[in-house]
Design a protein around this motif. Structure first.
Motif, mmCIF file in Angstrom:
data_model
loop_
_atom_site.group_PDB
_atom_site.id
_atom_site.type_symbol
_atom_site.label_atom_id
_atom_site.label_comp_id
_atom_site.label_asym_id
_atom_site.label_seq_id
_atom_site.Cartn_x
_atom_site.Cartn_y
_atom_site.Cartn_z
ATOM 1 N N LEU A 202 -2.661 17.604 -3.959
ATOM 2 C CA LEU A 202 -3.260 16.739 -2.946
ATOM 3 C C LEU A 202 -3.820 17.605 -1.817
ATOM 4 O O LEU A 202 -3.417 18.750 -1.650
ATOM 5 C CB LEU A 202 -2.207 15.771 -2.393
ATOM 6 N N ASP B 146 3.302 6.414 -6.926
ATOM 7 C CA ASP B 146 2.363 7.402 -7.464
ATOM 8 C C ASP B 146 2.914 8.824 -7.270
ATOM 9 O O ASP B 146 2.833 9.668 -8.171
ATOM 10 C CB ASP B 146 0.996 7.264 -6.786
ATOM 11 N N THR C 121 -11.384 5.263 7.710
ATOM 12 C CA THR C 121 -10.797 6.449 7.039
ATOM 13 C C THR C 121 -9.596 6.151 6.143
ATOM 14 O O THR C 121 -9.338 6.879 5.202
ATOM 15 C CB THR C 121 -10.372 7.511 8.070
ATOM 16 N N TRP C 122 -8.813 5.121 6.431
ATOM 17 C CA TRP C 122 -7.591 4.867 5.664
ATOM 18 C C TRP C 122 -7.701 3.562 4.870
ATOM 19 O O TRP C 122 -8.286 2.603 5.360
ATOM 20 C CB TRP C 122 -6.375 4.723 6.597
ATOM 21 N N ARG C 123 -7.094 3.516 3.692
ATOM 22 C CA ARG C 123 -6.940 2.267 2.918
ATOM 23 C C ARG C 123 -5.490 1.842 3.060
ATOM 24 O O ARG C 123 -4.601 2.503 2.534
ATOM 25 C CB ARG C 123 -7.261 2.493 1.429
ATOM 26 N N THR D 134 -6.153 15.916 4.673
ATOM 27 C CA THR D 134 -7.057 14.805 4.401
ATOM 28 C C THR D 134 -6.289 13.495 4.567
ATOM 29 O O THR D 134 -5.072 13.470 4.374
ATOM 30 C CB THR D 134 -7.612 14.874 2.955
ATOM 31 N N PRO D 135 -6.997 12.418 4.962
ATOM 32 C CA PRO D 135 -6.286 11.147 5.156
ATOM 33 C C PRO D 135 -5.881 10.514 3.821
ATOM 34 O O PRO D 135 -6.555 9.651 3.290
ATOM 35 C CB PRO D 135 -7.291 10.281 5.931
ATOM 36 N N ASP D 136 -4.762 10.970 3.301
ATOM 37 C CA ASP D 136 -4.216 10.476 2.027
ATOM 38 C C ASP D 136 -2.709 10.330 2.252
ATOM 39 O O ASP D 136 -2.011 11.338 2.445
ATOM 40 C CB ASP D 136 -4.519 11.503 0.924
ATOM 41 N N ARG E 139 -0.337 9.887 0.459
ATOM 42 C CA ARG E 139 0.577 10.524 -0.490
ATOM 43 C C ARG E 139 1.060 11.880 0.028
ATOM 44 O O ARG E 139 2.121 12.359 -0.376
ATOM 45 C CB ARG E 139 -0.089 10.666 -1.858
ATOM 46 N N SER F 45 0.828 -1.206 0.000
ATOM 47 C CA SER F 45 0.000 0.000 0.000
ATOM 48 C C SER F 45 0.870 1.267 0.000
ATOM 49 O O SER F 45 0.693 2.166 -0.829
ATOM 50 C CB SER F 45 -0.912 -0.061 1.234
ATOM 51 N N ASN G 96 1.809 3.882 -3.221
ATOM 52 C CA ASN G 96 1.605 5.331 -3.062
ATOM 53 C C ASN G 96 2.901 6.104 -3.300
ATOM 54 O O ASN G 96 2.884 7.211 -3.852
ATOM 55 C CB ASN G 96 1.061 5.637 -1.664
ATOM 56 N N SER H 118 1.938 9.245 9.063
ATOM 57 C CA SER H 118 1.351 10.591 9.034
ATOM 58 C C SER H 118 1.481 11.307 10.384
ATOM 59 O O SER H 118 1.699 12.523 10.426
ATOM 60 C CB SER H 118 -0.119 10.514 8.621
#
Ligand SMILES: NC(=O)c1ccc[n+]([C@@H]2O[C@H](COP(=O)([O-])OP(=O)(O)OC[C@H]3O[C@@H](n4cnc5c(N)ncnc54)[C@H](OP(=O)(O)O)[C@@H]3O)[C@@H](O)[C@H]2O)c1
Length: 389
Positions: free
Chosen positions: A282, A19, A199-201, A261-263, A265, A12, A16, A149
């Motif tokens: 982002l 990306d 909230t997270w993947r 935001t919960p991303d 990246r 995961s 990212n 994070s």
């Protein structure tokens, strides 16, 4: 142009990271990739980064690649030892460690000892070998940059302030997939319930660790080592929206929080670009955020959490035992061999049976990890049936 090696590129975080690299082709060049079993994803990544050398650690997956003339070009080694060669020989400016579990410790140490900075998502290696990694980074004069994070948030909140002015650091936790479920039903929860993070993947292990809150225990230890904070100054609150990633409270009553935001990246971009910042599209405007709320940790809902905090405070090999027992327990839960409620029992019994010893070398940490896994194999046969280690 920063040359980077991505360990765990098929996971995961690894995907990212690639990306983020794809979004900044003028900034980063991938010179090394490492996967365990997912050779199909690795093949696509190698096609995108034709100059990168790559390593496959799982024996069966490596044999599959080695036997295929179309895919073996660029294969620079197989097995865990090959990760160390990839790190040392790739000429990288940055090693990104996105491996999951204890397997990440030796490559992190190898990178630091070779004088290469490490952007680290692999929290298990800091938990088990924090003292060694911080020592190696200091000796080589290179930095360990967080990717988690919460730790990226702390780093930004602490920037420019004197450590003596810090009253405490508050890590936020989403509370995981079972946050709103009655604990009386935990014995029956299915794997898919625990993997449905609100909230997270993320990968499977950290998603389970979020539900048990072991993840936050590991992050407390990570914060202790990365920022030199005593455990008394690290607090945790439940923050279901995952918008505030951490807060630093100063002695004068001011608090600085980092929001996004919960991303993943976003923290990954921070870590790859560090010490600079790169422009990206982002993130979001504050007006798009939901209402934010905070609550204390309910230890009856999260019995693993006090175990993790106690292991952190014991120090020495206790965090290694905590992390090893948790890895085995989570693997067994995901394989359907252990009920969810047995995870704290297994961790607690391993910590009780294996008292903490001092850590002076990598061998001490490896021995503690081996001993914990062996002890669990002998005393929790249901959990470890099929565990090859
Ligand atoms: N996911 C997140 O959003 C997130 C956020 C913060 C921190 N983290 C931390 O980042 C790390 C990675 O998490 P993740 O969610 O990305 O995990 P993941 O999706 O399960 O990916 C793990 C990666 O490690 C590889 N791997 C697994 N077992 C291995 C072994 N025995 N030897 C070598 N490589 C192995 C996998 O390879 P294959 O896929 O090829 O088998 C994959 O590339 C963890 O420490 C996690 O706690 C993750």
């Amino acid at each position: 142009m920063k040359r980077i090696v991505v360990l765990g590129s098929t996971g995961s975080i690894g995907r990212n990271v690639l990306d983020v690299v794809r979004r900044h082709p003028d900034q980063f060049r991938v010179v090394g990739l490492a996967a365990h079993r997912n050779v199909d994803v690795l093949r696509a990544q190698c096609a995108d980064h034709p100059d990168a050398r790559f390593v496959v650690t799982d024996a069966a997956a490596a044999a599959e690649v080695a036997n295929d003339p179309a895919r073996r070009a660029g294969l620079s080694g197989v097995g865990e030892a090959a990760l160390l060669d990839l790190v040392r020989d790739s000429g990288a400016d940055l090693v990104v460690n996105a491996l999951v579990g204890f397997v990440g410790l030796a490559p992190t140490l190898a990178a630091l000892e070779a004088g290469i900075p490490v952007a680290i998502a692999n929290k298990e290696s800091i938990v088990a070998g924090g003292e060694l990694l911080i020592g190696a980074a200091r000796t080589a004069g290179v930095e360990i940059v967080p990717i988690d994070s919460e730790h990226v948030a702390i780093a930004q909140c602490l920037a420019g302030s004197a450590r003596a002015d810090v009253e405490c650091v508050i890590l936020t936790a989403s509370g995981g997939a079972l946050r709103d479920r009655h604990p009386a039903t935990f014995a029956e929860v299915a794997v898919r319930d625990v993997l449905a993070h609100p909230t997270w993947r993320m990968g499977a292990k950290i998603t389970v660790d979020s539900a048990t809150l072991v993840n936050k225990g590991l992050e407390i230890i990570e914060a202790h080592w990365l920022f030199g904070l005593p455990y008394e100054k690290i607090d945790v609150v439940i923050h279901p929206q995952s918008i505030v990633h951490s807060v630093v409270r100063f002695v004068d009553g001011s608090m600085i929080a980092q929001m996004a935001t919960p991303d993943m990246r976003i923290p990954i971009l921070y870590a790859l670009a560090y010490p600079n910042r790169l422009k990206s599209d982002l993130g979001a405007h504050v007006l798009e955020f939901p209402a934010l709320s905070f609550a204390p940790v309910d230890e009856r809902r999260y019995p693993c959490f006090p175990l993790a905090v106690a292991a952190a405070k014991s120090g020495g090999t206790a965090p290694t035992v905590l992390s090893a027992a948790n890895e085995v327990a989570v693997e067994a839960f995901l394989a359907g061999r252990l009920p969810y409620t047995a995870i704290p029992e297994l961790i607690g019994s391993a910590l009780e049976a294996l008292p903490a010893r001092a850590v002076a070398s990598l061998d001490d940490v490896v021995a503690a990890d081996d001993e914990a896994r062996r002890w669990i194999r002998e005393h929790h046969t249901t959990a470890t049936r099929g565990d090859g280690r």
